[in-house]
Every structure is written in C-alpha cells, then in structure tokens.
Design a protein around this motif. Structure first.
Motif, short mmCIF file in Angstrom:
data_model
loop_
_atom_site.label_atom_id
_atom_site.label_comp_id
_atom_site.label_asym_id
_atom_site.label_seq_id
_atom_site.Cartn_x
_atom_site.Cartn_y
_atom_site.Cartn_z
N GLY A 59 0.83 -1.20 0.00
CA GLY A 59 0.00 0.00 0.00
C GLY A 59 0.86 1.25 0.00
N ASP A 60 0.64 2.13 0.98
CA ASP A 60 1.37 3.39 1.05
C ASP A 60 2.58 3.32 1.97
OD1 ASP A 60 -0.43 4.65 -0.67
OD2 ASP A 60 -1.78 5.20 0.99
N THR A 61 2.84 2.15 2.55
CA THR A 61 3.93 2.01 3.53
C THR A 61 5.05 1.19 2.93
OG1 THR A 61 2.34 2.11 5.36
CG2 THR A 61 4.53 1.21 5.84
N LEU A 62 6.26 1.73 2.98
CA LEU A 62 7.46 1.02 2.53
C LEU A 62 7.85 0.00 3.60
CD1 LEU A 62 9.76 0.88 0.41
CD2 LEU A 62 10.87 2.75 1.64
N THR A 63 7.98 -1.27 3.22
CA THR A 63 8.24 -2.33 4.19
C THR A 63 9.39 -3.22 3.72
OG1 THR A 63 6.79 -4.02 3.24
CG2 THR A 63 5.76 -2.38 4.71
N GLU A 64 9.71 -4.20 4.56
CA GLU A 64 10.78 -5.15 4.22
C GLU A 64 10.46 -5.91 2.95
OE1 GLU A 64 10.09 -9.46 6.08
OE2 GLU A 64 11.09 -8.11 7.48
N ALA A 65 9.17 -6.10 2.63
CA ALA A 65 8.81 -6.80 1.40
C ALA A 65 9.37 -6.07 0.18
CB ALA A 65 7.30 -6.94 1.29
N ASP A 66 9.35 -4.74 0.22
CA ASP A 66 9.88 -3.96 -0.90
C ASP A 66 11.39 -4.11 -1.00
OD1 ASP A 66 7.38 -2.42 -1.73
OD2 ASP A 66 7.48 -1.93 0.40
N TRP A 67 12.07 -4.09 0.13
CA TRP A 67 13.53 -4.20 0.10
C TRP A 67 13.98 -5.59 -0.30
CZ3 TRP A 67 15.45 0.12 -0.71
CH2 TRP A 67 14.96 1.28 -0.08
N ARG A 68 13.23 -6.61 0.08
CA ARG A 68 13.57 -7.97 -0.34
C ARG A 68 13.40 -8.14 -1.85
NH1 ARG A 68 12.25 -12.55 3.91
NH2 ARG A 68 11.49 -13.53 1.99
N LEU A 69 12.42 -7.47 -2.42
CA LEU A 69 12.25 -7.49 -3.88
C LEU A 69 13.32 -6.64 -4.56
CD1 LEU A 69 10.69 -8.13 -6.49
CD2 LEU A 69 9.17 -6.21 -5.93
N PHE A 70 13.65 -5.50 -3.98
CA PHE A 70 14.59 -4.56 -4.59
C PHE A 70 15.90 -5.22 -4.97
CE2 PHE A 70 18.27 -1.77 -3.92
CZ PHE A 70 18.02 -0.77 -4.84
N THR A 71 16.44 -6.07 -4.11
CA THR A 71 17.78 -6.60 -4.37
C THR A 71 17.80 -7.55 -5.57
OG1 THR A 71 17.53 -8.38 -2.73
CG2 THR A 71 18.53 -6.31 -1.98
N THR A 72 16.65 -8.12 -5.91
CA THR A 72 16.56 -8.88 -7.16
C THR A 72 16.34 -7.96 -8.35
OG1 THR A 72 15.70 -10.84 -6.03
CG2 THR A 72 15.27 -10.67 -8.39
N LEU A 73 15.45 -6.99 -8.22
CA LEU A 73 15.16 -6.09 -9.34
C LEU A 73 16.39 -5.30 -9.77
CD1 LEU A 73 11.63 -4.60 -8.49
CD2 LEU A 73 12.21 -6.66 -9.82
N ILE A 74 17.23 -4.88 -8.82
CA ILE A 74 18.37 -4.04 -9.16
C ILE A 74 19.41 -4.83 -9.97
CG2 ILE A 74 19.81 -4.44 -7.11
CD1 ILE A 74 19.12 -1.02 -8.76
N ARG A 75 19.38 -6.15 -9.85
CA ARG A 75 20.30 -7.01 -10.60
C ARG A 75 19.70 -7.53 -11.90
NH1 ARG A 75 21.43 -6.88 -5.49
NH2 ARG A 75 23.54 -7.33 -4.72
N PHE A 76 18.42 -7.33 -12.09
CA PHE A 76 17.71 -8.05 -13.14
C PHE A 76 18.21 -7.69 -14.54
CE2 PHE A 76 14.34 -9.64 -15.76
CZ PHE A 76 13.87 -10.76 -15.09
#
Length: 324
Positions: A232-249
C-alpha cells in the motif's frame, strides 16, 4: 562453490545443487538472534545483546541476500555500530575469498582470514555447512550469530532501536500477515526464481521456473499500478527484499540466467518503483554493479565457461521516478 564437511572444505560445482534438473537452495544453518536485552529470539541461542561495536557483518556486494543486510544497516543508522568486511566478487573453487585486488573488496579486516570458510571454522572447527554470505559475527564470543538474511534484517529493524534512536519500522505489526504473504511468493518465484531459471539443467525445470517468475513480475506490476509500494502506502521489508533482485535483473539475470522475456525497464510501474527505492538516502551506496556483473559472469563457469564479462545496459536510476 563448495561446503565444509567436518571442518574440511570440499569444492563442489554449482550444478550439483540441482535435483532432477531443478535448482534446490539449502537452508541457512546459523539461526540465533540479536535482541535488545540478549534474550533468545524465535530460534537459536540466547545471549546476543544489541551493543555498539560488538558485531561484524561479512557480505558480498554481488549477493542479493547479503545486500538486504547492507540496506538495513544503512536505513537503521547502524553503520557506526556494526562493522563490515566485503569479499572479492569471484567465487571460485575455495568459495568466497578475501582477496583485496578488486576495488571495493576489503579483505578480512577482523579475523585476517583468506577465505570465508575459515570464518566458519573459526567459530566451529568441525563445522558441516554451506558457506554463504551474509555472516553476522559476534566479536565478544567468537561465534556466528546468523547467516540467514531474512532474520538478520529483522534484527536490524528493531533490536538496536534503543541504541540508535531510530524507530522506523519496516515490519509493522498491522501489516505482517500481508508482508509474509508477499514475501513467500516473491522469495519462491522471484528472489529464488531467477536462480531456479538460471541454474536449471533441464528444459522442463527452466520452463517451470521462468514461467512462474514472469507470472509474479506481472502480478507485481499490477500491484504497483494501484499502490505505491507492495503493501500500500507504507514502505516495508517486502519492498527491500524485492529490490535486491530487481536491481540485478537487467544487468545480470535477464541475460545470464535467461530471464529474457522482459526487462524491469519494460514494466513502467516497476521501473519507477525501482528508481524510487534506489534513490532512498543511503541505498545507492550499497549497490556496486562492478561486483555484481563480475561475480555472476565470472564465477558461474558452468553457465559461462569462457568467463566473458559482457557489457551491460546503462540504467538511469537517478532520473525522476514519478511515484509521488
């Protein structure tokens, strides 16, 4: 790649981690917790109290699992309290090394070891375990607290709040059921899904993994079309766990792991979201594309036997993200 058997290092090709053509990731073997008062956490042993200067983090800039812990170390103002050593990007027959002849590789400035497996045997001379990053080391007792990144980031999220005064919460109680639900799918099909695609040794296993991967990326794109973040509107650990894959994709997984149906750049909402997370203060300095590209293309010789490190796309991650 390899493992310790009764304290002795045994080299092993990454291809050996597949079963029936499918890549199988082993569970982490050290699962204790740092807590505010040193009491036991959800698993492992008690006695690891949040104290400044007591803990050391062994990481690879290339590894997405270790990258999570570096991000939380920044977000939670722990850089002055938890020291870090960075391994060399090449992971060869003796596993992660502390060679320091690559910019950004620090060597082991705590224990003076030449390879990460020696850190494990420093803690337990008869250890039988995979040797992975991150490693959270306790200087006071000479033990490994944890090598499970998902749990280390939760320690960093809350255990040191009384020390730092930083009470931001990336695992808020009201959102935990949704965060856990999202984490489960993203871990299986995206974080680990790129590896299951890239390390597949049969067409059937590859097709299964890559189909699930892009099914989840399409699902994420749909979420981000309606929400700023995954919950939703809150940045959480779920976003950061996804980020480290997306940044390498787009730099690695798209080509090296044959995840080439689409790039992150081709998902308008996900691309803006990736740029927004990258631009959060402190995060960009945890991203080292030189280590990322070198590690994957050079270390995985069963995929890339000539060890040619290709050119990769320039990603304008500092352009406006348009996410509000």
């Amino acid at each position: 790649m390899g493992q310790l058997i009764d304290g002795t290092w045994e080299a092993e090709n990454l291809a050996a981690l597949s079963s029936g053509g499918e890549f199988k990731r082993k569970e982490s073997s050290y699962r204790s917790w740092i807590t505010a008062d040193g009491s036991a956490g959800p698993s492992g042993e008690a006695g690891f109290k949040a104290e400044s200067g007591r803990y050391h983090l062994y990481v690879s800039y290339a590894c997405p699992w270790a990258h999570r812990t570096l991000i939380f170390r920044q977000l939670k103002d722990l850089a002055d309290h938890i020291s870090v050593s960075v391994v060399h990007p090449d992971m060869l027959d003796k596993g992660w090394s502390f060679d320091s002849d690559f910019p950004g590789a620090t060597g082991d400035d705590l224990l003076g070891k030449s390879h990460l497996h020696e850190v494990y045997t420093q803690a337990d001379p008869t250890a039988t375990t995979r040797v992975t990053v991150p490693v959270l080391w306790d200087k006071a007792t000479g033990q490994i607290v944890s090598n499970e990144s998902a749990e280390i980031i939760r320690m960093f999220n809350s255990a040191f709040n009384g020390l730092t005064g930083n009470t931001t919460d990336d695992y808020p109680e009201a959102l935990r059921p949704r965060i856990d639900e999202i984490n489960d799918r993203i871990y299986d099909t995206v974080n680990n899904g790129v590896y299951k695609s890239g390390f597949a040794s049969s067409q059937k296993a590859y097709d299964k993994a890559v189909t699930a991967l892009f099914g989840s990326l399409d699902w994420i794109e749909g979420i981000l079309a309606k929400n700023r973040y995954l919950t939703g509107d809150t940045l959480t650990e779920a976003d950061w766990r996804l980020f480290t894959t997306l940044i390498r994709f787009d730099k690695v997984y798209h080509t090296h792991f044959k995840c080439n149906r689409s790039r992150v750049l081709d998902f308008p909402n996900m691309w803006g979201y990736l740029k927004e997370l990258y631009q959060v203060p402190g995060v960009a300095e945890t991203v080292n594309f030189d280590h990322i590209t070198r590690h994957y293309y050079y270390s995985h010789d069963h995929i890339n036997p000539n060890r040619i490190v290709p050119i990769t796309p320039d990603l304008d991650l500092m352009s406006p993200h348009g996410r509000g």
